[in-house]
Design a protein around this motif. Structure first.
Motif, PDB file in Angstrom:
ATOM      1  N   MET A  45      19.074 -75.142  21.272  1.00  0.00           N
ATOM      2  CA  MET A  45      19.553 -76.211  20.390  1.00  0.00           C
ATOM      3  C   MET A  45      18.910 -77.547  20.748  1.00  0.00           C
ATOM      4  SD  MET A  45      23.609 -75.227  20.091  1.00  0.00           S
ATOM      5  CE  MET A  45      23.980 -76.826  19.405  1.00  0.00           C
ATOM      6  N   LEU A  46      18.746 -77.805  22.046  1.00  0.00           N
ATOM      7  CA  LEU A  46      18.094 -79.044  22.470  1.00  0.00           C
ATOM      8  C   LEU A  46      16.643 -79.096  21.996  1.00  0.00           C
ATOM      9  CD1 LEU A  46      19.429 -79.458  26.134  1.00  0.00           C
ATOM     10  CD2 LEU A  46      20.027 -80.834  24.124  1.00  0.00           C
ATOM     11  N   PHE A  47      15.980 -77.948  22.060  1.00  0.00           N
ATOM     12  CA  PHE A  47      14.589 -77.918  21.605  1.00  0.00           C
ATOM     13  C   PHE A  47      14.483 -78.220  20.112  1.00  0.00           C
ATOM     14  CE2 PHE A  47      11.232 -75.350  19.595  1.00  0.00           C
ATOM     15  CZ  PHE A  47      10.122 -76.018  20.100  1.00  0.00           C
ATOM     16  N   PHE A  48      15.297 -77.545  19.307  1.00  0.00           N
ATOM     17  CA  PHE A  48      15.221 -77.762  17.861  1.00  0.00           C
ATOM     18  C   PHE A  48      15.705 -79.160  17.479  1.00  0.00           C
ATOM     19  CE2 PHE A  48      15.142 -73.032  17.636  1.00  0.00           C
ATOM     20  CZ  PHE A  48      13.961 -72.922  16.936  1.00  0.00           C
ATOM     21  N   LEU A  49      16.661 -79.692  18.242  1.00  0.00           N
ATOM     22  CA  LEU A  49      17.099 -81.062  17.980  1.00  0.00           C
ATOM     23  C   LEU A  49      15.966 -82.047  18.237  1.00  0.00           C
ATOM     24  CD1 LEU A  49      19.377 -83.051  17.296  1.00  0.00           C
ATOM     25  CD2 LEU A  49      19.993 -83.051  19.730  1.00  0.00           C
ATOM     26  N   ARG A  50      15.223 -81.828  19.318  1.00  0.00           N
ATOM     27  CA  ARG A  50      14.094 -82.717  19.626  1.00  0.00           C
ATOM     28  C   ARG A  50      13.002 -82.596  18.559  1.00  0.00           C
ATOM     29  NH1 ARG A  50      11.933 -86.037  23.039  1.00  0.00           N
ATOM     30  NH2 ARG A  50       9.716 -85.927  23.586  1.00  0.00           N
ATOM     31  N   VAL A  51      12.722 -81.378  18.121  1.00  0.00           N
ATOM     32  CA  VAL A  51      11.715 -81.189  17.065  1.00  0.00           C
ATOM     33  C   VAL A  51      12.159 -81.881  15.777  1.00  0.00           C
ATOM     34  CG1 VAL A  51      10.624 -79.467  15.577  1.00  0.00           C
ATOM     35  CG2 VAL A  51      10.772 -79.067  18.036  1.00  0.00           C
ATOM     36  N   TYR A  52      13.447 -81.798  15.474  1.00  0.00           N
ATOM     37  CA  TYR A  52      13.965 -82.426  14.246  1.00  0.00           C
ATOM     38  C   TYR A  52      13.888 -83.944  14.327  1.00  0.00           C
ATOM     39  CZ  TYR A  52      17.328 -84.017  10.776  1.00  0.00           C
ATOM     40  OH  TYR A  52      17.935 -84.676   9.727  1.00  0.00           O
ATOM     41  N   LEU A  53      14.245 -84.500  15.494  1.00  0.00           N
ATOM     42  CA  LEU A  53      14.245 -85.955  15.635  1.00  0.00           C
ATOM     43  C   LEU A  53      12.826 -86.524  15.639  1.00  0.00           C
ATOM     44  CD1 LEU A  53      17.079 -86.430  18.294  1.00  0.00           C
ATOM     45  CD2 LEU A  53      17.202 -86.818  15.820  1.00  0.00           C
ATOM     46  N   ILE A  54      11.898 -85.803  16.281  1.00  0.00           N
ATOM     47  CA  ILE A  54      10.514 -86.278  16.351  1.00  0.00           C
ATOM     48  C   ILE A  54       9.765 -85.978  15.068  1.00  0.00           C
ATOM     49  CG2 ILE A  54       8.327 -86.037  17.615  1.00  0.00           C
ATOM     50  CD1 ILE A  54       9.901 -85.383  20.084  1.00  0.00           C
ATOM     51  N   GLN A  55      10.194 -84.920  14.357  1.00  0.00           N
ATOM     52  CA  GLN A  55       9.482 -84.445  13.167  1.00  0.00           C
ATOM     53  C   GLN A  55       8.034 -84.079  13.503  1.00  0.00           C
ATOM     54  OE1 GLN A  55      10.623 -83.874   9.823  1.00  0.00           O
ATOM     55  NE2 GLN A  55      12.501 -83.893  11.031  1.00  0.00           N
ATOM     56  N   GLY A  56       7.906 -83.288  14.581  1.00  0.00           N
ATOM     57  CA  GLY A  56       6.589 -82.839  15.010  1.00  0.00           C
ATOM     58  C   GLY A  56       6.715 -81.616  15.895  1.00  0.00           C
ATOM     59  N   TYR A  57       5.591 -81.211  16.478  1.00  0.00           N
ATOM     60  CA  TYR A  57       5.530 -80.060  17.381  1.00  0.00           C
ATOM     61  C   TYR A  57       5.983 -78.763  16.691  1.00  0.00           C
ATOM     62  CZ  TYR A  57       4.962 -83.616  20.945  1.00  0.00           C
ATOM     63  OH  TYR A  57       4.506 -84.690  21.676  1.00  0.00           O
TER      64      TYR A  57
END
Length: 205
Positions: free
Chosen positions: A47-59
């Motif tokens: 969940m932390l990984f997907f949250l970071r991807v969502y917030l950054i909108q990258g990777y």
């Protein structure tokens, strides 16, 4: 003198690395029996990984690679240790292969996985942690059109799971083992003297 200092620094670093490795292995060994907390921890990492991807909108390419990695490990987790057509090719039966006769099907045999549950969890947790670390380096942020990656992943997931389910159906195995049937009060001592004396009280004269 400088060589002596360098050697001391290297030996100190090696000792620190060895102690860290020993401590990590200790806690991993302690966690083997705690199945549910381990997988909850993995879920939090994911969940932390997907949250970071969502917030950054990258990777998105990192997310796609993680999805393929988790899918490959999941297939290995569902697959038997030995393929059915390799059984009984000379040598003794170690009890880990799939049943091939009606008599063997009635016998209890735990399902031997190609990738055991603990190693499956460890691989998934390590892969997710490494993916989180990769999101801190811009070199891994390759610009891609993420809907195509998502669609391709779902197509690949569907085709892979369909092939795995057909393999399970063909060879008649289920990759879930609940253990032997347990009977009520099995092994419990009953009666005044327990065991064979259950239900037979001692009658004095």
């Amino acid at each position: 003198m400088m060589e002596g200092i360098d050697e001391n620094e290297v030996s100190s670093a090696e000792r620190t690395a060895a102690n860290l490795k020993r401590a990590t292995q200790y806690w991993l060994d302690k966690s083997t029996i705690h199945v549910v907390p381990r997988w909850i921890g993995f879920g939090v990492l994911l969940m932390l990984f997907f949250l970071r991807v969502y917030l950054i909108q990258g990777y998105f390419i990192v997310a796609y690679g993680l999805g393929i990695y988790l899918l490959n490990n999941f297939i290995a987790f569902l697959s038997p240790l030995e393929e059915p057509h390799n059984n009984n090719m000379g040598g003794e039966d170690d009890g880990l292969s799939l049943p091939t006769t009606a008599k063997e099907e009635k016998e209890f045999r735990p399902f031997a996985r190609r990738l055991p549950e603990f190693k499956f969890w460890l691989a998934c947790a390590r892969g997710t942690f490494m993916s989180i670390m990769m999101t801190f380096f811009s070199v891994f942020d390759v610009p891609v059109f993420w809907p195509i990656l998502l669609m391709y992943f779902f197509v690949l997931f569907f085709m892979t799971m369909k092939r795995q389910i057909l393999h399970m159906w063909k060879h008649k195995y289920v990759p879930i083992t609940f253990g032997k049937t347990k009977y009520k009060n099995a092994g419990a001592e009953q009666g005044m003297y327990g065991g064979g004396a259950a239900g037979h009280g001692y009658k004095g004269k």
